[in-house]
Enzyme design. Sequence first.
Site, PDB file in Angstrom:
ATOM      1  N   HIS A  33       0.853  -1.294  -0.169  1.00 48.71           N
ATOM      2  CA  HIS A  33      -0.024   0.049  -0.064  1.00 48.71           C
ATOM      3  C   HIS A  33       0.886   1.393  -0.203  1.00 48.71           C
ATOM      4  O   HIS A  33       0.265   2.326  -0.153  1.00 48.71           O
ATOM      5  CB  HIS A  33      -1.006  -0.036   1.213  1.00 48.71           C
TER       6      HIS A  33
ATOM      7  N   ASP B 115      -2.182   1.978  -4.553  1.00 45.09           N
ATOM      8  CA  ASP B 115      -3.754   2.552  -4.177  1.00 45.09           C
ATOM      9  C   ASP B 115      -4.683   1.223  -4.448  1.00 45.09           C
ATOM     10  O   ASP B 115      -4.462   0.627  -5.453  1.00 45.09           O
ATOM     11  CB  ASP B 115      -4.156   3.478  -4.621  1.00 45.09           C
TER      12      ASP B 115
END
Length: 568
Positions: A541, A545
């Site tokens: 992450h 995204d």
Amino acid sequence: MAINVVMPQMGESIFEGTITKWLKKAGDAVQKDEPLFEISTDKVDAEIPAEVAGVLSEIKAPEGTTVEVNAVVAVIDDGATAQKPGVPAAINVVAAKSAPAKDEAKPSEGAAPPPSAPSSSSSGIPVVMPQMGESIFEGTITKWLKKAGEQVRKDEPLFEISTDKVDAEITAPVAGVLTEIKVPEGATVQINTVVAVIGGEAPVAQPDGAPTKQAPAATSPATEARAAAPPSPASLSAPAAPAEPGPSISRERIRSSPLVRRMARENNLDLTRIEGTGSEGRITKEDVLRFMGMRGDGASAAAVPTPDVLPSAPSSVTPAAAIAPGSAPKTPSAAPKLVPMSRMRSIIAQRMVESRRTSPHAYSVYQIDMTRIVRLRDREKAGFEQRNGVKLTYMPFIAAAVVEALGKYPILNASLEDTSIRYHQNVHLGIAVALEWGLIVPVVARAEELSFIGMARAISDLADRARTKKLKPEEASGSTFTLTNSGVFGGVFGTPIINQPEAAILAIGGLHKEPAVLTDAEGNDTIAIRSMQQFCIGFDHRLIDGADAGRFMLDVQKTLETWDKPIG
């Protein structure tokens, strides 16, 4: 001459190490390259071998002591007359190792010769730990496939090694007799270390350095452990019993994995009674399960010891009753077993922890209707195999869809380097392969350049060679995106751990038929039985995204559900 043993430099960023265990005691004889002590650093745990043969005259750093690199931790007396002038004591080991033979000090006449490693015949050919890749500097000998004294043919598998990249079988460089084994099973040695000698008829030497006809003077820790342990039930004589399923195989020729041997120990199985169906007669997990199924609950009957080695029973129980079928004696519950992890298992453990610490993992799960692919495969698989010489599986379809989507969303094929993003120009597709002894990730290099047939052949070839320990190290490194098929074991989906330094990994779930709601072009809904499969994308992450991962997966889904590409 006293030779200093120093704490070795295990890497550029390592400045100290902790001595966790001494494998020899002061006064013990040691052979050259025999494991001497174990160390632990902030990067690795390793066994350190003796650089010279002799007697361990002094231990300067006891177990549990943390010392800096190049600190003297012990002294070995090699029996030579004197130290060379001008050579610092701390590098005597290097001098003794590299000095030409003509400069070596000779023992005085009448003096007992110093302990030394057994010498091979002048015509002996050394067998060395091979260099398995540019970044690999050591390997662990997991199994010797030949015993000292046995005849070997050129290119015949001689021993198995495990490195931090691959497990592999190493073949004999020449034909002859394996006259000497210098490194025992379980020992980790650096590349180019001589591990054995092949020559003509010569005195047969075991890893402890003693001829087979004599009692060994010193044994390795692994040998001591085997000697101290009670004999396994499979090695004890068994009472006369009817013939059992499967042929009797010479114990010397048994080929099996650590998993198979563990199953045999836990179930008191005699591996000589099990026929191996693997490569070159190797006994597989499936062979063991089939053998146990043929024998039912009495699978371990052949390994029951004879009455003279059974535990003493109460006087009210006769020996005959103690071994009567269906009335096995009750024994106290066994103590939990503590066994060291294999090198591959310990490396996997280290990498998984590192990945979790490095990347904040996030996941998304997608359900894909694979009915179109299933029908196409069922229709074409026989002809595909005849035309191309490889079975048609689901993996090439999934791999092709993933590679195509990675071309559109390159962030999922990237990796993070400090505060920069490296976008890889090629898709090097890693495909996890479950082995009996661990997990490995072979890599389909430049996957975007392959046709469907090329992809199918590459996947099949890499998986087969991974299972038979024929992979090259470079074929198991350098991946930029990984597929892992957890569904092959029946799971609905899995949440995989990212294969560093990649940014994403896709777990393929199980393929199941289930009812699904279908909507036609006019908006009418119907219920039909469809072949559905769950896919879980795990991503870093910091770099990716959820929206990027979602768009990528929708592209994979569309390709698979509307497949219209030729498969050859």
